[in-house]
Each structure stands twice: as C-alpha cells, then as structure tokens.
Design an enzyme around this catalytic site. Structure first.
Site, mmCIF file in Angstrom:
data_model
loop_
_atom_site.group_PDB
_atom_site.id
_atom_site.type_symbol
_atom_site.label_atom_id
_atom_site.label_comp_id
_atom_site.label_asym_id
_atom_site.label_seq_id
_atom_site.Cartn_x
_atom_site.Cartn_y
_atom_site.Cartn_z
ATOM 1 N N GLU A 33 57.556 56.826 -85.880
ATOM 2 C CA GLU A 33 57.703 58.110 -85.181
ATOM 3 C C GLU A 33 57.496 59.253 -86.165
ATOM 4 O OE1 GLU A 33 61.386 57.409 -82.058
ATOM 5 O OE2 GLU A 33 61.793 58.412 -83.933
ATOM 6 N N ASP A 63 64.560 51.195 -80.775
ATOM 7 C CA ASP A 63 64.246 52.596 -81.025
ATOM 8 C C ASP A 63 65.090 53.103 -82.190
ATOM 9 O OD1 ASP A 63 63.155 55.084 -80.599
ATOM 10 O OD2 ASP A 63 63.794 55.224 -78.518
ATOM 11 N N ASN A 98 62.410 54.722 -72.024
ATOM 12 C CA ASN A 98 63.701 54.654 -72.730
ATOM 13 C C ASN A 98 64.810 54.189 -71.798
ATOM 14 O OD1 ASN A 98 63.264 56.016 -75.539
ATOM 15 N ND2 ASN A 98 62.177 57.309 -74.065
HETATM 16 P P1 C2E Z 1 63.335 59.349 -78.848
HETATM 17 O O1 C2E Z 1 63.235 58.216 -77.875
HETATM 18 O O2 C2E Z 1 63.568 59.002 -80.277
HETATM 19 O O3 C2E Z 1 61.994 60.169 -78.651
HETATM 20 C C1 C2E Z 1 61.304 60.803 -79.703
HETATM 21 C C2 C2E Z 1 61.591 62.283 -79.767
HETATM 22 O O4 C2E Z 1 60.937 62.843 -80.894
HETATM 23 C C3 C2E Z 1 61.067 63.052 -78.544
HETATM 24 O O5 C2E Z 1 61.956 64.137 -78.293
HETATM 25 C C4 C2E Z 1 59.719 63.569 -79.046
HETATM 26 O O6 C2E Z 1 59.251 64.709 -78.345
HETATM 27 C C5 C2E Z 1 60.060 63.889 -80.496
HETATM 28 N N1 C2E Z 1 58.885 63.831 -81.358
HETATM 29 C C6 C2E Z 1 57.795 63.033 -81.199
HETATM 30 N N2 C2E Z 1 56.912 63.207 -82.213
HETATM 31 C C7 C2E Z 1 57.452 64.141 -83.044
HETATM 32 C C8 C2E Z 1 57.000 64.738 -84.285
HETATM 33 O O7 C2E Z 1 55.924 64.452 -84.805
HETATM 34 N N3 C2E Z 1 57.832 65.650 -84.849
HETATM 35 C C9 C2E Z 1 59.018 66.008 -84.286
HETATM 36 N N4 C2E Z 1 59.747 66.929 -84.901
HETATM 37 N N5 C2E Z 1 59.482 65.446 -83.114
HETATM 38 C C10 C2E Z 1 58.706 64.527 -82.510
HETATM 39 P P2 C2E Z 1 62.463 64.466 -76.826
HETATM 40 O O8 C2E Z 1 61.341 64.309 -75.837
HETATM 41 O O9 C2E Z 1 63.172 65.778 -76.902
HETATM 42 O O10 C2E Z 1 63.512 63.305 -76.536
HETATM 43 C C11 C2E Z 1 64.730 63.234 -77.221
HETATM 44 C C12 C2E Z 1 65.476 61.975 -76.924
HETATM 45 O O11 C2E Z 1 65.954 61.946 -75.578
HETATM 46 C C13 C2E Z 1 64.627 60.715 -77.042
HETATM 47 O O12 C2E Z 1 64.502 60.364 -78.408
HETATM 48 C C14 C2E Z 1 65.451 59.728 -76.241
HETATM 49 O O13 C2E Z 1 66.481 59.189 -77.014
HETATM 50 C C15 C2E Z 1 66.036 60.598 -75.156
HETATM 51 N N6 C2E Z 1 65.274 60.409 -73.915
HETATM 52 C C16 C2E Z 1 64.120 61.014 -73.517
HETATM 53 N N7 C2E Z 1 63.749 60.581 -72.288
HETATM 54 C C17 C2E Z 1 64.674 59.660 -71.909
HETATM 55 C C18 C2E Z 1 64.843 58.839 -70.729
HETATM 56 O O14 C2E Z 1 64.038 58.832 -69.775
HETATM 57 N N8 C2E Z 1 65.953 58.021 -70.696
HETATM 58 C C19 C2E Z 1 66.839 57.969 -71.746
HETATM 59 N N9 C2E Z 1 67.895 57.148 -71.620
HETATM 60 N N10 C2E Z 1 66.708 58.716 -72.835
HETATM 61 C C20 C2E Z 1 65.637 59.557 -72.939
HETATM 62 CA CA CA Z 2 62.853 57.026 -81.264
HETATM 63 CA CA CA Z 3 62.199 56.352 -77.564
HETATM 64 CA CA CA Z 4 64.343 59.338 -82.937
#
Ligand code: C2E
Ligand code: CA
Ligand code: CA
Ligand code: CA
Length: 278
Positions: free
Chosen positions: A235, A178, A116
């Site tokens: 997703e 995304d 990301n």
């Molecule tokens: P995102 O990129 O949209 O990542 C998907 C989020 O949905 C992730 O939350 C993931 O754990 C969650 N998810 C995946 N499958 C499911 C599912 O089946 N059901 C539900 N309820 N949730 C699911 P996470 O890991 O908490 O990340 C949240 C956001 O934080 C990410 O959304 C992204 O926007 C940001 N993020 C995470 N890592 C990075 C990074 O290294 N850099 C940047 N800039 N942003 C990051």
């Molecule tokens: Ca996403």
């Molecule tokens: Ca993502």
């Molecule tokens: Ca999302």
C-alpha cells in the site's frame, strides 16, 4: 488493532471525525443513510509490479451526504461498528461492487476486486453464508473476489471468525491480511487462517522507502509471503522510487496514489486508461 474492544470505539471515532463543522452522525442518521443507499464504494486500482498492468481494484466505502458531501470511511465505519450496523454497510458495498464488476466485465475488463470486512462481523455464525449468497446471486466467479481483513489480536470470537474465514476461502474467494506490519505480529494468524494474500501496510512501506534500515524488515515480510506462497501487495506507493524499491524486493502488486486514487465506479476505467492492458 483493538477495534473490538468497546473502550476503544469512542476514541477512534473521535479521531476519525475530520469534519469539525458537523457533529458526529447519530444512529438515526446512519440508519437513514443505509435505508437511502447513500453509501457507495469508490475503487482504487492495484498494478502488477512486474508488468505494470492493472490487476485489481479495492472497494473503499464513501458516504455521499446531502449536506456534508463525500464523507471518508474513518468518520463512519467505527460508528457503524459501534451501533451494530456494519453488516448492512458491508452488504450494500458487496452488492454495489458486484454491479461495478458486471459493468466493467460488459466492457471487456475483468478485474479482481477486494472488499474490506470488519472483524466485528466475523463472529456472527452464518456471516460467510450471507456474503456467499449475495455473490452467488450476482454470478461473479469467486476467483475475482478477495476479502481483506485487518490483522488483529482482538478477534473476539475466534472459533466463529475462523469458521467464517475458512468458508469464504473454501468457496474460492481470496483472503487478504490487511495492514500487515502494524504492530501485532501475525504469524499465529498466518498459520491458523488460510490466507491467500499479505497486504503490507502503508506505514510499513513508507518507512522502508524513507529509511534504508527499514528495508530489511519489509524484505523479510515479503520473503515470508513468498515462502508461504501468498500474493503480496504494498500500500501507499506514491512515487516512482517507491515503485522501484518494491519491484526490487519482488513484491507482486502495488497500490497507491502513483497508480491511482480511489474514484467512483463510473470513472474507474478512464482513470486507469493510461496503464497497459491487463
Ligand atoms: P485500508 O483498507 O487500509 O485502505 C487504504 C486506505 O489508504 C484508503 O483510505 C486509501 O484511500 C488510502 N490510500 C491508498 N493509497 C494511498 C497513498 O498512496 N497514500 C496515502 N496517503 N493514502 C493512500 P480510505 O479510503 O480513507 O479508507 C480508510 C479505511 O477505512 C480503510 O483502510 C479501511 O480500513 C476502512 N474501510 C474503507 N471501506 C470499508 C468498508 O467497506 N468496510 C470496512 N469494514 N472498512 C472499510
Ligand atoms: Ca490496508
Ligand atoms: Ca483494505
Ligand atoms: Ca492501512
């Protein structure tokens, strides 16, 4: 959507603090965590909807906090952006993702991995060159890396952002939109930026899986992806019926708890062992 607007940072990070027992981390604390290397990527698998193989993994940042335990990204990404520290996080995630890839590759598994990027980084001229330098140094072929960028109306410095994205794409990395389907209509971005993938947001997918009338909306976005020859990822695939619907709509890849939750690098291969060989 408005991550770059200064006024929105406060509210977003306040919402993101899911640990009421702890105060919001200070800039010093975040800087120290970066110096100590306390951030690491967890990896969540994506499966191919046609043949059920594991095709790729998304790197999702976690903070291994000595007192708080594992802190989710919503509690620190907006703060890192606000304090101008997000580029340092991205570099560490890219470096650790490259190491993960090499370790899997040594075990005979070459997955695509997505990383990301924060929109706020893309306005720095030369940002793409820095990412390219790190990845070149690690020796991973560009076709194994995809950068995910959240669609937004708030791209602050459009010329520099476009230049950075075009450079990454020209180098051969994939570029994914995304959270597609969340509010802002991105036809404009689709035309201006050489994206390679469209990633349907979880809310968009969930709506279609619950409500028949919403299926048409998702179906038309998937048709658009096909028309533009973009890969498509959905997703939030949590159940077998979600899987069947997306498969019927001819989406290419699925990501969600049905396939697997994000896990540390060391657990990733075991976590997908039940799925067929890629
Ligand atoms: P995102 O990129 O949209 O990542 C998907 C989020 O949905 C992730 O939350 C993931 O754990 C969650 N998810 C995946 N499958 C499911 C599912 O089946 N059901 C539900 N309820 N949730 C699911 P996470 O890991 O908490 O990340 C949240 C956001 O934080 C990410 O959304 C992204 O926007 C940001 N993020 C995470 N890592 C990075 C990074 O290294 N850099 C940047 N800039 N942003 C990051
Ligand atoms: Ca996403
Ligand atoms: Ca993502
Ligand atoms: Ca999302």
């Amino acid at each position: 959507l408005c991550r770059l607007k200064p006024g929105s940072h406060g509210s977003r990070s306040a919402r993101g603090s899911s640990h009421p027992a702890f105060p919001e981390p200070s800039m010093d604390e975040l800087t120290q965590a970066l110096v100590l290397g306390q951030f690491e990527p967890f990896f969540q698998p994506k499966a191919c909807l046609t043949n059920g193989t594991i095709h790729s993994a998304e790197a999702l940042a976690r903070w291994r906090h000595p007192q708080r335990g594992l802190v989710p990204p919503d509690s620190f990404i907006p703060l890192l952006e606000q304090h101008g520290l997000i580029d340092q996080l991205t570099e560490q995630i890219v470096q650790k993702t490259a190491r993960a890839w090499q370790s899997w590759s040594a075990q005979g598994k070459q997955f695509e991995v997505s990383i990301n990027l924060s929109l706020s980084s893309l306005s720095n001229p030369g940002y793409a060159a820095r990412l390219i330098a790190i990845l070149d140094h690690s020796g991973i072929a560009p076709r194994f890396i995809v950068f995910e960028v959240t669609e937004s109306a708030a791209m602050s410095d459009v010329p520099h952002s476009l230049e950075n994205l075009a450079r990454l794409r020209m180098k051969g990395y994939g570029l994914s939109i995304d959270d597609y389907g969340t509010g802002y209509s991105s036809m404009q971005q689709l035309i201006r930026i050489p994206f390679s993938e469209l990633k349907m947001d979880r809310s968009f997918v969930t709506a279609a899986c619950k409500d028949n009338a919403q299926v048409l909306v998702l179906a038309s976005s998937l048709a658009l992806a096909k028309e533009l020859r973009l890969d498509s990822v959905a997703e939030g695939i949590e159940s077998a019926s979600d899987w069947r619907l997306l498969r019927r709509l001819e989406c290419r890849y699925a990501q969600g708890y049905l396939i697997g939750k994000p896990v540390p690098q060391a657990e990733f291969l075991d976590s997908v062992a039940g799925w067929s060989e890629a």
